[in-house]
Design a protein around this motif. Structure first.
Motif, mmCIF file in Angstrom:
data_model
loop_
_atom_site.group_PDB
_atom_site.id
_atom_site.type_symbol
_atom_site.label_atom_id
_atom_site.label_comp_id
_atom_site.label_asym_id
_atom_site.label_seq_id
_atom_site.Cartn_x
_atom_site.Cartn_y
_atom_site.Cartn_z
ATOM 1 N N MET A 80 0.850 -1.190 0.000
ATOM 2 C CA MET A 80 0.000 0.000 0.000
ATOM 3 C C MET A 80 0.886 1.240 0.000
ATOM 4 O O MET A 80 1.839 1.318 0.757
ATOM 5 N N GLY A 81 0.575 2.173 -0.866
ATOM 6 C CA GLY A 81 1.285 3.442 -0.878
ATOM 7 C C GLY A 81 2.359 3.545 -1.941
ATOM 8 O O GLY A 81 3.070 4.532 -1.997
ATOM 9 N N GLY A 82 2.493 2.563 -2.796
ATOM 10 C CA GLY A 82 3.547 2.615 -3.798
ATOM 11 C C GLY A 82 3.073 2.875 -5.207
ATOM 12 O O GLY A 82 3.868 2.907 -6.130
ATOM 13 N N ALA A 83 1.764 3.026 -5.360
ATOM 14 C CA ALA A 83 1.158 3.261 -6.681
ATOM 15 C C ALA A 83 1.693 2.250 -7.688
ATOM 16 O O ALA A 83 1.783 1.063 -7.381
ATOM 17 N N GLU A 84 2.063 2.724 -8.866
ATOM 18 C CA GLU A 84 2.497 1.799 -9.914
ATOM 19 C C GLU A 84 3.867 1.181 -9.650
ATOM 20 O O GLU A 84 4.276 0.253 -10.339
ATOM 21 N N HIS A 85 4.570 1.657 -8.626
ATOM 22 C CA HIS A 85 5.894 1.111 -8.292
ATOM 23 C C HIS A 85 5.827 0.013 -7.230
ATOM 24 O O HIS A 85 6.837 -0.568 -6.875
ATOM 25 N N ALA A 86 4.628 -0.253 -6.738
ATOM 26 C CA ALA A 86 4.458 -1.298 -5.732
ATOM 27 C C ALA A 86 4.588 -2.666 -6.388
ATOM 28 O O ALA A 86 4.128 -2.877 -7.510
ATOM 29 N N TRP A 87 5.210 -3.588 -5.679
ATOM 30 C CA TRP A 87 5.360 -4.956 -6.176
ATOM 31 C C TRP A 87 3.994 -5.635 -6.159
ATOM 32 O O TRP A 87 3.202 -5.463 -5.226
ATOM 33 N N HIS A 88 3.710 -6.432 -7.183
ATOM 34 C CA HIS A 88 2.468 -7.193 -7.279
ATOM 35 C C HIS A 88 2.815 -8.648 -7.536
ATOM 36 O O HIS A 88 3.643 -8.959 -8.400
ATOM 37 N N SER A 89 2.158 -9.552 -6.844
ATOM 38 C CA SER A 89 2.450 -10.976 -7.000
ATOM 39 C C SER A 89 2.228 -11.442 -8.432
ATOM 40 O O SER A 89 2.947 -12.330 -8.910
ATOM 41 N N ALA A 90 1.287 -10.871 -9.131
ATOM 42 C CA ALA A 90 0.998 -11.292 -10.509
ATOM 43 C C ALA A 90 2.222 -11.174 -11.407
ATOM 44 O O ALA A 90 2.364 -11.939 -12.360
ATOM 45 N N ALA A 91 3.119 -10.254 -11.092
ATOM 46 C CA ALA A 91 4.310 -10.050 -11.912
ATOM 47 C C ALA A 91 5.257 -11.245 -11.883
ATOM 48 O O ALA A 91 5.986 -11.483 -12.846
ATOM 49 N N GLU A 92 5.263 -12.004 -10.783
ATOM 50 C CA GLU A 92 6.210 -13.103 -10.643
ATOM 51 C C GLU A 92 5.560 -14.448 -10.328
ATOM 52 O O GLU A 92 6.258 -15.444 -10.133
ATOM 53 N N LEU A 93 4.271 -14.480 -10.276
ATOM 54 C CA LEU A 93 3.560 -15.687 -9.862
ATOM 55 C C LEU A 93 3.910 -16.911 -10.712
ATOM 56 O O LEU A 93 4.187 -17.985 -10.172
ATOM 57 N N ASN A 94 3.909 -16.765 -12.012
ATOM 58 C CA ASN A 94 4.213 -17.912 -12.881
ATOM 59 C C ASN A 94 5.618 -18.439 -12.634
ATOM 60 O O ASN A 94 5.838 -19.650 -12.604
ATOM 61 N N ASP A 95 6.567 -17.548 -12.439
ATOM 62 C CA ASP A 95 7.940 -17.973 -12.148
ATOM 63 C C ASP A 95 8.014 -18.668 -10.794
ATOM 64 O O ASP A 95 8.677 -19.700 -10.654
ATOM 65 N N PHE A 96 7.350 -18.127 -9.798
ATOM 66 C CA PHE A 96 7.372 -18.706 -8.459
ATOM 67 C C PHE A 96 6.810 -20.132 -8.448
ATOM 68 O O PHE A 96 7.358 -21.006 -7.806
ATOM 69 N N VAL A 97 5.698 -20.360 -9.150
ATOM 70 C CA VAL A 97 5.107 -21.697 -9.123
ATOM 71 C C VAL A 97 5.890 -22.677 -9.984
ATOM 72 O O VAL A 97 5.899 -23.881 -9.704
ATOM 73 N N ALA A 98 6.580 -22.186 -11.007
ATOM 74 C CA ALA A 98 7.336 -23.060 -11.902
ATOM 75 C C ALA A 98 8.684 -23.465 -11.321
ATOM 76 O O ALA A 98 9.206 -24.525 -11.653
ATOM 77 N N ARG A 99 9.225 -22.616 -10.438
ATOM 78 C CA ARG A 99 10.588 -22.832 -9.944
ATOM 79 C C ARG A 99 10.613 -22.761 -8.412
ATOM 80 O O ARG A 99 10.452 -21.695 -7.830
ATOM 81 N N PRO A 100 10.823 -23.899 -7.743
ATOM 82 C CA PRO A 100 10.902 -23.863 -6.275
ATOM 83 C C PRO A 100 12.028 -22.959 -5.790
ATOM 84 O O PRO A 100 13.068 -22.835 -6.441
ATOM 85 N N ALA A 101 11.813 -22.311 -4.660
ATOM 86 C CA ALA A 101 12.833 -21.450 -4.059
ATOM 87 C C ALA A 101 13.932 -22.326 -3.459
ATOM 88 O O ALA A 101 13.660 -23.132 -2.574
ATOM 89 N N LEU A 102 15.137 -22.169 -3.927
ATOM 90 C CA LEU A 102 16.258 -22.951 -3.417
ATOM 91 C C LEU A 102 17.078 -22.167 -2.396
ATOM 92 O O LEU A 102 17.708 -22.738 -1.525
ATOM 93 N N ASP A 103 17.066 -20.849 -2.524
ATOM 94 C CA ASP A 103 17.807 -19.980 -1.609
ATOM 95 C C ASP A 103 16.876 -19.585 -0.453
ATOM 96 O O ASP A 103 15.841 -18.954 -0.680
ATOM 97 N N PRO A 104 17.234 -19.945 0.783
ATOM 98 C CA PRO A 104 16.373 -19.600 1.930
ATOM 99 C C PRO A 104 16.089 -18.097 2.046
ATOM 100 O O PRO A 104 15.039 -17.706 2.553
ATOM 101 N N GLU A 105 16.977 -17.264 1.540
ATOM 102 C CA GLU A 105 16.770 -15.818 1.619
ATOM 103 C C GLU A 105 15.556 -15.380 0.794
ATOM 104 O O GLU A 105 14.908 -14.384 1.112
ATOM 105 N N ASP A 106 15.226 -16.138 -0.250
ATOM 106 C CA ASP A 106 14.053 -15.807 -1.069
ATOM 107 C C ASP A 106 12.761 -15.848 -0.263
ATOM 108 O O ASP A 106 11.765 -15.263 -0.663
#
Length: 125
Positions: A80-106
């Motif tokens: 909230m408060g970032g307007a068009e610069h705010a991160w949205h899950s839709a931008a990376e959702l396909n990548d996230f579901v296709a590729r498991p997170a291997l780095d715990p920092e993610d």
């Protein structure tokens, strides 16, 4: 070009945690406040969603199954408060579901939680 005036907005930024199962209706499960910069709020939201997706994933699941599980049981994060610069899950959702997170920092959203700083300050008092 990135608008630097959004950094350090009065009151900071907030992240709304949304229960995708519908258990809370359209209301957020919680609103986390105290992000001093948009970059901080975006990183927190991104890691929170990544962790939520990984908690929905089991061994051998196809990306479509991971996505379906996340929409049924997961949590989304909205900056909230970032307007068009705010991160949205839709931008990376396909990548996230296709590729498991291997780095715990993610997935380490707790390290970026501004409430952690508040807890540390209270302990010092």
């Amino acid at each position: 070009m990135f608008d630097r005036s959004q950094f350090g907005a009065e009151g900071g930024y907030a992240v709304r945690i949304m229960d995708l199962s519908g258990g809370n209706g359209a209301d957020p499960v919680e609103v986390i406040r105290g992000f001093g910069t948009l970059e901080h709020a975006n990183a927190f939201a991104r890691r929170y969603v990544r962790d939520s997706i990984e908690r929905c994933r089991t061994s051998g699941m196809a990306p479509e199954e991971v996505l379906a599980a996340w929409f049924a049981f997961g949590e989304d994060a909205e900056v909230m408060g970032g307007a068009e610069h705010a991160w949205h899950s839709a931008a990376e959702l396909n990548d996230f579901v296709a590729r498991p997170a291997l780095d715990p920092e993610d997935r380490s959203w707790r390290a970026l939680d501004p409430r952690r700083d508040e807890d540390a300050a209270e302990e010092e008092e």
